[in-house]
Write a protein that holds these residues in place. Structure first.
Motif, PDB file in Angstrom:
ATOM      1  N   LYS A  34      -8.742   4.130  -2.231  1.00 21.26           N
ATOM      2  CA  LYS A  34      -8.772   3.953  -0.779  1.00 21.26           C
ATOM      3  C   LYS A  34      -8.055   5.082  -0.063  1.00 21.26           C
ATOM      4  N   SER A  35      -7.079   5.694  -0.729  1.00 21.43           N
ATOM      5  CA  SER A  35      -6.352   6.797  -0.098  1.00 21.43           C
ATOM      6  C   SER A  35      -7.011   8.145  -0.387  1.00 21.43           C
ATOM      7  N   HIS A  38       0.819  -1.207   0.000  1.00 23.19           N
ATOM      8  CA  HIS A  38       0.000   0.000   0.000  1.00 23.19           C
ATOM      9  C   HIS A  38       0.856   1.261   0.000  1.00 23.19           C
ATOM     10  N   MET A  91      -7.422   0.994  -7.238  1.00 20.30           N
ATOM     11  CA  MET A  91      -8.148   0.781  -5.986  1.00 20.30           C
ATOM     12  C   MET A  91      -7.374   1.345  -4.790  1.00 20.30           C
ATOM     13  N   ILE A  92      -6.060   1.234  -4.824  1.00 21.04           N
ATOM     14  CA  ILE A  92      -5.252   1.792  -3.733  1.00 21.04           C
ATOM     15  C   ILE A  92      -5.358   3.314  -3.726  1.00 21.04           C
TER      16      ILE A  92
END
Length: 167
Positions: A52-53, A26, A48-49
């Motif tokens: 998410k951030s 991540h 997606m990472i």
């Protein structure tokens, strides 16, 4: 030239990729090593990472690239639909979610999100119909039944809240 620690970390990353346990860590500020270079799965995962951030623009870019390279991949379309919804682009989100569901019509969080978005834009009947389709696609899926029940109650409650006052 890299330090011994950096090389050990790179080996750990590549072993994890080969074992399929974790494609990328991540981290967003370091280059990602992958034994085959950038591919659809890695591109989707990076998107997606970013999502998410909270970095939606780069997430959108990576997820669009994943969908463009594998338009038949339902998870990529569902992830793109989620990011579009979080960016407030509801019509585009619903289009991607519908396409993802059509590719894999099993109960999924994407189906619930579609129903939620339909309810949000005032299309309650369509939202409930999507929930019913989801439940009929997986009638023995306890999570889909529970979620559908929750959302149906939500739509009914919201409808009661927004009724015009009687005079």
């Amino acid at each position: 030239i890299a330090s011994k620690e950096a090389c050990d970390e790179l080996k750990r990353m590549m072993r994890a990729q080969q074992a399929g346990t974790r494609k990328i860590p991540h981290w967003l500020s370091v280059p990602v090593a992958h034994k085959t270079g950038e591919n659809n799965g890695v591109t989707n995962d990076i998107g997606m990472i970013y999502a998410k951030s909270g970095k939606m623009e780069p997430a959108l870019d990576y997820l669009r690239r994943a969908v463009a390279s594998a338009p038949e991949a339902s998870p990529y379309r569902l992830a793109l639909g989620d990011v579009l919804a979080r960016m407030g682009r509801l019509a585009d989100a619903m289009t991607e979610l519908r396409q993802g569901i059509a590719l894999d019509p099993r109960p999924s969080p994407g189906w619930l999100l579609l129903a939620q978005l339909l309810g949000h834009v005032g299309q309650r009947d369509e939202a409930v119909a999507e929930l019913e389709r989801m439940v009929s696609a997986g009638p023995h899926n306890a999570e889909s039944l529970k979620a559908a029940s929750k959302y149906e109650n939500y739509f009914e409650y919201r409808e009661d809240v927004h009724k015009a006052p009687s005079h």
